[in-house]
Design a protein around this motif. Structure first.
Motif, PDB file in Angstrom:
ATOM      1  N   THR A  18       0.857  -1.196   0.000  1.00 35.12           N
ATOM      2  CA  THR A  18       0.000   0.000   0.000  1.00 35.12           C
ATOM      3  C   THR A  18       0.889   1.241   0.000  1.00 35.12           C
ATOM      4  OG1 THR A  18      -1.590  -1.277   1.226  1.00 35.12           O
ATOM      5  CG2 THR A  18      -1.918   1.102   1.214  1.00 35.12           C
ATOM      6  N   MET A  19       0.539   2.197  -0.837  1.00 33.89           N
ATOM      7  CA  MET A  19       1.376   3.398  -0.984  1.00 33.89           C
ATOM      8  C   MET A  19       0.569   4.669  -0.812  1.00 33.89           C
ATOM      9  SD  MET A  19       3.732   2.448  -4.225  1.00 33.89           S
ATOM     10  CE  MET A  19       4.785   1.012  -4.158  1.00 33.89           C
ATOM     11  N   ALA A  20       1.252   5.709  -0.351  1.00 42.42           N
ATOM     12  CA  ALA A  20       0.597   7.021  -0.277  1.00 42.42           C
ATOM     13  C   ALA A  20       1.295   7.980  -1.247  1.00 42.42           C
ATOM     14  CB  ALA A  20       0.634   7.542   1.148  1.00 42.42           C
ATOM     15  N   CYS A  21       2.542   8.391  -0.913  1.00 43.92           N
ATOM     16  CA  CYS A  21       3.172   9.430  -1.746  1.00 43.92           C
ATOM     17  C   CYS A  21       3.741   8.880  -3.055  1.00 43.92           C
ATOM     18  CB  CYS A  21       4.260  10.147  -0.950  1.00 43.92           C
ATOM     19  SG  CYS A  21       5.737   9.144  -0.704  1.00 43.92           S
ATOM     20  N   GLY A  22       4.291   7.675  -3.036  1.00 42.99           N
ATOM     21  CA  GLY A  22       4.868   7.088  -4.250  1.00 42.99           C
ATOM     22  C   GLY A  22       6.253   7.600  -4.598  1.00 42.99           C
ATOM     23  N   ILE A  23       6.795   8.503  -3.760  1.00 36.40           N
ATOM     24  CA  ILE A  23       8.098   9.112  -4.103  1.00 36.40           C
ATOM     25  C   ILE A  23       9.105   9.057  -2.949  1.00 36.40           C
ATOM     26  CG2 ILE A  23       7.273  10.625  -5.960  1.00 36.40           C
ATOM     27  CD1 ILE A  23       7.140  12.873  -3.775  1.00 36.40           C
ATOM     28  N   GLY A  24       8.875   8.172  -1.985  1.00 38.01           N
ATOM     29  CA  GLY A  24       9.872   7.980  -0.928  1.00 38.01           C
ATOM     30  C   GLY A  24       9.785   8.965   0.227  1.00 38.01           C
ATOM     31  N   ALA A  25       8.679   9.697   0.363  1.00 34.92           N
ATOM     32  CA  ALA A  25       8.596  10.720   1.409  1.00 34.92           C
ATOM     33  C   ALA A  25       7.841  10.268   2.658  1.00 34.92           C
ATOM     34  CB  ALA A  25       7.937  11.972   0.843  1.00 34.92           C
ATOM     35  N   CYS A  26       6.858   9.374   2.527  1.00 34.08           N
ATOM     36  CA  CYS A  26       5.983   9.092   3.675  1.00 34.08           C
ATOM     37  C   CYS A  26       6.360   7.808   4.425  1.00 34.08           C
ATOM     38  CB  CYS A  26       4.534   9.015   3.216  1.00 34.08           C
ATOM     39  SG  CYS A  26       4.167   7.563   2.221  1.00 34.08           S
ATOM     40  N   LEU A  27       7.174   6.969   3.821  1.00 40.03           N
ATOM     41  CA  LEU A  27       7.674   5.711   4.413  1.00 40.03           C
ATOM     42  C   LEU A  27       6.574   4.681   4.692  1.00 40.03           C
ATOM     43  CD1 LEU A  27      10.394   7.020   6.926  1.00 40.03           C
ATOM     44  CD2 LEU A  27      10.615   6.532   4.495  1.00 40.03           C
ATOM     45  N   CYS A  28       5.398   4.866   4.118  1.00 38.01           N
ATOM     46  CA  CYS A  28       4.322   3.920   4.453  1.00 38.01           C
ATOM     47  C   CYS A  28       4.433   2.619   3.657  1.00 38.01           C
ATOM     48  CB  CYS A  28       2.952   4.556   4.273  1.00 38.01           C
ATOM     49  SG  CYS A  28       2.364   4.505   2.602  1.00 38.01           S
ATOM     50  N   CYS A  29       5.353   2.562   2.706  1.00 34.44           N
ATOM     51  CA  CYS A  29       5.420   1.367   1.840  1.00 34.44           C
ATOM     52  C   CYS A  29       6.620   0.485   2.136  1.00 34.44           C
ATOM     53  CB  CYS A  29       5.474   1.814   0.376  1.00 34.44           C
ATOM     54  SG  CYS A  29       6.988   2.716   0.003  1.00 34.44           S
ATOM     55  N   VAL A  30       7.354   0.740   3.262  1.00 34.80           N
ATOM     56  CA  VAL A  30       8.624   0.045   3.462  1.00 34.80           C
ATOM     57  C   VAL A  30       8.470  -1.463   3.593  1.00 34.80           C
ATOM     58  CG1 VAL A  30       9.934   1.966   4.479  1.00 34.80           C
ATOM     59  CG2 VAL A  30       8.593   0.430   5.948  1.00 34.80           C
ATOM     60  N   GLN A  87      13.428  -0.872   3.133  1.00 29.37           N
ATOM     61  CA  GLN A  87      13.506  -0.065   1.905  1.00 29.37           C
ATOM     62  C   GLN A  87      12.109   0.316   1.443  1.00 29.37           C
ATOM     63  OE1 GLN A  87      16.020  -2.032  -1.033  1.00 29.37           O
ATOM     64  NE2 GLN A  87      17.772  -1.046  -0.050  1.00 29.37           N
ATOM     65  N   CYS A  88      12.029   1.511   0.832  1.00 26.79           N
ATOM     66  CA  CYS A  88      10.748   1.967   0.278  1.00 26.79           C
ATOM     67  C   CYS A  88      10.461   1.195  -1.011  1.00 26.79           C
ATOM     68  CB  CYS A  88      10.809   3.457  -0.060  1.00 26.79           C
ATOM     69  SG  CYS A  88      10.745   4.496   1.381  1.00 26.79           S
ATOM     70  N   VAL A  89       9.313   0.575  -1.060  1.00 29.96           N
ATOM     71  CA  VAL A  89       8.952  -0.169  -2.270  1.00 29.96           C
ATOM     72  C   VAL A  89       8.745   0.794  -3.445  1.00 29.96           C
ATOM     73  CG1 VAL A  89       7.174  -1.675  -3.295  1.00 29.96           C
ATOM     74  CG2 VAL A  89       7.978  -2.088  -0.969  1.00 29.96           C
ATOM     75  N   CYS A  90       8.303   2.022  -3.137  1.00 30.73           N
ATOM     76  CA  CYS A  90       8.000   2.952  -4.236  1.00 30.73           C
ATOM     77  C   CYS A  90       9.249   3.498  -4.922  1.00 30.73           C
ATOM     78  CB  CYS A  90       7.110   4.094  -3.765  1.00 30.73           C
ATOM     79  SG  CYS A  90       7.894   5.184  -2.571  1.00 30.73           S
ATOM     80  N   THR A  91      10.389   3.522  -4.219  1.00 30.51           N
ATOM     81  CA  THR A  91      11.592   4.066  -4.856  1.00 30.51           C
ATOM     82  C   THR A  91      12.659   2.993  -5.089  1.00 30.51           C
ATOM     83  OG1 THR A  91      12.325   4.762  -2.661  1.00 30.51           O
ATOM     84  CG2 THR A  91      11.361   6.462  -4.076  1.00 30.51           C
TER      85      THR A  91
END
Ligand SMILES: Cc1cc2nc3c(=O)[nH]c(=O)nc-3n(C[C@H](O)[C@H](O)[C@H](O)COP(=O)(O)OP(=O)(O)OC[C@H]3O[C@@H](n4cnc5c(N)ncnc54)[C@H](O)[C@@H]3O)c2cc1C
Ligand code: FES
Length: 256
Positions: A220-232, A240-244
């Motif tokens: 699950t992602m929010a920002c998609g650019i490595g800023a919110c850390l919700c996808c680690v 690691q951030c899945v989005c970046t």
């Protein structure tokens, strides 16, 4: 690659069945080069209750006509709203996001394994591999015959094999019970996307056969650019951030 934040016009919304649809969009600027496995984030228009952008894999790219297609499964209010979009509507996208699948060398052989809407990033991947002269096979798995989508399209690119849990088409069972999994060592790399439990099973079989395996995570992602850390996700290199750093990871990097 610089990220674009750009409006895109909906050219078509093609319903595949009651679960899946294809959104064909045309960004209002020349397309950037997209790596297979990368994704975009899009706003859901006219839906103030769907505040965050939704992440979606790049299903296909047509540089000549400047279009991107998205294969979407209806799961909640955002995807439900997207399923109602019509020709002429406009969405705002940020792309290309994340790191995609890596290449293999000419002369090597790839196996692409997708489950449900996890087949989405594999179409563009299959096309790019084919263009590069890579020999490939594809396995797509669904619950039942009624759920199968785009079989002919995948099969027009590379030999495509189907599994269904109820045996209504192709081999009965899961993708990992397909007979091709008994000779995995004829492949140099396995690329997979689908439910995590499926990817874990694919990665385990790949490891046993000594074949490299790349998986695409859909955290699950929010920002998609490595800023919110919700996808680690935990990896051998720490969280690691899945989005970046993803969504594609070599399965050996993950603590599975
Ligand atoms: C990198 C990436 C690529 C993706 N590519 C695709 C794609 O090509 N096609 C596609 O159909 N979907 C894809 N997804 C999943 C898609 O983003 C979610 O299904 C979507 O955001 C759900 O939004 P919603 O508002 O409809 O659902 P919500 O109302 O937010 O949630 C409804 C239900 O869906 C579940 N859900 C929410 N997000 C996800 C998720 N990321 N994965 C699984 N279940 C989820 C929730 O737990 C909840 O049960 C991708 C996700 C990621 C992270
Ligand atoms: S979604 Fe915000 S850091 Fe990945």
């Amino acid at each position: 690659m610089a990220k674009q934040v750009i409006d895109a016009e909906v050219l078509a919304n093609h319903k595949l069945n009651n679960k899946y649809f294809i959104l064909l969009i045309k960004p209002k600027k020349k397309l950037e080069l997209i790596q297979p496995g990368q994704f975009l984030q899009l706003t859901v228009p006219n839906a103030p209750e769907v505040f965050l952008r939704r992440p979606l894999s790049i299903h296909d790219v047509d540089y000549e006509n400047n279009t991107i297609s998205l294969l979407i499964q209806i799961v909640g209010k955002g995807t439900q709203k997207l399923s109602l979009l019509d020709k002429g509507n406009v969405v705002n996208i940020i792309y290309p996001l994340g790191k995609g699948y890596s290449n293999i060398e000419k002369g090597q052989k790839a196996l692409l394994v997708g489950g449900g809407c996890g087949i989405a990033p594999l179409l563009y991947l299959a096309k790019v591999l084919k263009k590069e002269g890579i020999d490939e096979d594809i396995i797509i798995g669904f619950k039942s015959k009624e759920d199968i989508i785009e079989y002919e399209l995948y099969n027009s690119i590379a030999p495509t094999f189907v599994t269904t849990e109820d045996g209504s088409m192709g081999e009965k069972g899961y993708v990992t019970t397909h007979s091709l999994f008994s000779s995995l060592n004829m492949y140099n790399k396995i690329y997979t996307c689908g439910p995590e439990v499926m990817m874990k099973a694919v990665a385990k079989r790949a490891k046993e056969a000594g074949v490299e395996c790349e998986v695409s995570l859909e955290n699950t992602m929010a920002c998609g650019i490595g800023a919110c850390l919700c996808c680690v996700t935990p990896t051998v290199n720490g969280h690691q951030c899945v989005c970046t750093e993803g969504p594609v990871f070599n399965s050996k990097e993950l603590l599975w």
